[in-house]
Design an enzyme around this catalytic site. Structure first.
Site, mmCIF file in Angstrom:
data_model
loop_
_atom_site.group_PDB
_atom_site.id
_atom_site.type_symbol
_atom_site.label_atom_id
_atom_site.label_comp_id
_atom_site.label_asym_id
_atom_site.label_seq_id
_atom_site.Cartn_x
_atom_site.Cartn_y
_atom_site.Cartn_z
ATOM 1 N N ASP A 138 0.784 -1.162 -0.156
ATOM 2 C CA ASP A 138 -0.143 -0.032 0.186
ATOM 3 C C ASP A 138 0.990 1.154 -0.021
ATOM 4 O O ASP A 138 0.627 2.249 -0.623
ATOM 5 C CB ASP A 138 -0.939 -0.016 1.196
ATOM 6 C CG ASP A 138 -2.322 0.673 0.811
ATOM 7 O OD1 ASP A 138 -2.724 0.535 -0.401
ATOM 8 O OD2 ASP A 138 -2.856 1.666 1.772
ATOM 9 N N GLU B 6 0.108 10.925 5.267
ATOM 10 C CA GLU B 6 -0.055 9.385 5.267
ATOM 11 C C GLU B 6 1.209 8.847 4.844
ATOM 12 O O GLU B 6 1.743 7.681 5.365
ATOM 13 C CB GLU B 6 -0.914 8.966 4.149
ATOM 14 C CG GLU B 6 -1.508 7.659 4.367
ATOM 15 C CD GLU B 6 -2.818 7.649 3.333
ATOM 16 O OE1 GLU B 6 -3.840 8.507 3.387
ATOM 17 O OE2 GLU B 6 -2.651 6.778 2.363
ATOM 18 N N GLU C 32 -11.081 6.348 -2.160
ATOM 19 C CA GLU C 32 -11.071 6.906 -0.859
ATOM 20 C C GLU C 32 -12.093 6.200 -0.070
ATOM 21 O O GLU C 32 -11.850 5.846 1.122
ATOM 22 C CB GLU C 32 -11.159 8.420 -0.869
ATOM 23 C CG GLU C 32 -10.068 9.298 -1.477
ATOM 24 C CD GLU C 32 -8.687 9.197 -0.739
ATOM 25 O OE1 GLU C 32 -8.231 8.118 -0.489
ATOM 26 O OE2 GLU C 32 -8.206 10.300 -0.570
ATOM 27 N N GLU D 230 -9.570 -2.642 -6.309
ATOM 28 C CA GLU D 230 -9.617 -2.774 -4.925
ATOM 29 C C GLU D 230 -9.513 -4.399 -4.363
ATOM 30 O O GLU D 230 -8.854 -4.817 -3.518
ATOM 31 C CB GLU D 230 -10.647 -1.917 -4.167
ATOM 32 C CG GLU D 230 -10.287 -0.419 -4.236
ATOM 33 C CD GLU D 230 -9.184 -0.015 -3.499
ATOM 34 O OE1 GLU D 230 -8.863 -0.583 -2.512
ATOM 35 O OE2 GLU D 230 -8.732 0.951 -3.944
HETATM 36 C C1 NFM Z 1 -5.396 0.260 -2.517
HETATM 37 C C2 NFM Z 1 -5.633 1.537 -1.891
HETATM 38 N N1 NFM Z 1 -6.956 2.129 -1.982
HETATM 39 C C3 NFM Z 1 -7.249 3.130 -1.404
HETATM 40 C C4 NFM Z 1 -6.448 3.729 -0.536
HETATM 41 C C5 NFM Z 1 -7.024 4.909 0.266
HETATM 42 N N2 NFM Z 1 -6.327 6.289 -0.338
HETATM 43 C C6 NFM Z 1 -5.099 6.742 0.065
HETATM 44 O O1 NFM Z 1 -4.508 6.291 1.101
HETATM 45 C C7 NFM Z 1 -5.142 3.002 -0.345
HETATM 46 N N3 NFM Z 1 -4.295 3.601 0.405
HETATM 47 N N4 NFM Z 1 -4.811 1.897 -0.884
#
Ligand code: NFM
Length: 223
Positions: free
Chosen positions: A48, A90, A142, A212
């Site tokens: 991530d 983040e 998000e 996702e």
């Molecule tokens: C794979 C994925 N999808 C959404 C997010 C959330 N957005 C930013 O952090 C994230 N971190 N990773």
């Protein structure tokens, strides 16, 4: 008067199954149930981090499109700028968290699902992609994290204490409000969009949901 049904609402009803698949994935359920395999969590963390780095230029491109979309009396730019600022924080958080778990970020190789997701983000940066379409992707990306991690913080959840902070990062209420602001932006855009753009935006939402799910699968199945 009854509030009008928005486009995003229609989509979420229509694609409920796929949406729930992204927000209630076994990986998320395993955090919520407290039986998460820590090696899966570490895989997710490292992957991530790479994703978020690629997410920054994408969000910056959405910001640019919001600005160029000119009729920004609604403050779209400021909402998106808030998203950029949060990403700065983040990235520091990922570094700190990786250190805590002994995950070496510099040696992480992006896995296939991650590479494909990042490539998809890059394709959306193109100026040919309409603001509305890119904004739909942004909102969905998000919101999936928000809903997934908020689920791990509900009263009856058994999320391990050492993972609570991670869940708070996206599951907190103010991140939820930010996601609502993104949704309002998207619905306002969709309200005035052509059929062609609406069709493209819906297809983009579906692709985000699929990416996702693949991303969670990648973390969940491999160690
Ligand atoms: C794979 C994925 N999808 C959404 C997010 C959330 N957005 C930013 O952090 C994230 N971190 N990773």
């Amino acid at each position: 008067m009854q509030a009008k049904i928005t486009v995003t609402e229609t989509w979420l009803r229509k694609h409920r199954h796929l949406y729930d698949g992204a927000t209630r994935h076994p990986f998320i359920r395993s955090i919520r149930d407290g039986n998460i395999d820590i090696s899966a969590f570490k895989t997710w963390l490292g992957q991530d981090y790479i994703f978020v780095r690629a997410f920054v230029p994408f969000v910056a491109s959405v910001l640019t499109k919001a600005y160029k979309g000119s009729d920004d009396g609604n403050g779209d730019v400021e909402v998106i700028l808030g998203g950029v600022a949060a990403l700065h924080d983040e990235i520091s958080w990922f570094k700190k968290e990786a250190f805590k778990w002994g995950v070496q970020l510099s040696s992480i190789v992006p896995q296939k699902a991650n590479q494909e997701y990042c490539r998809f983000l890059e394709s959306l940066i193109s100026p040919e992609v309409e603001y509305t379409v890119a904004a739909v992707a942004f909102w969905a990306i998000e919101t999936i994290y928000q809903e997934s991690f908020a689920h791990c913080l509900e009263d009856d959840s058994k999320t391990p204490p050492e993972l609570k902070e991670t869940c708070q990062r996206w599951g907190n209420e103010s991140f939820g409000e930010y996601c609502n602001s993104l949704r309002n932006i998207v619905d306002r855009q969709l309200e005035k969009a052509s059929d062609d753009v609406i069709t493209k935006a819906e297809a983009t939402l579906l692709r985000v949901l699929e990416h996702e799910v693949d991303f969670w699968n990648m973390s969940h199945r491999r160690t």
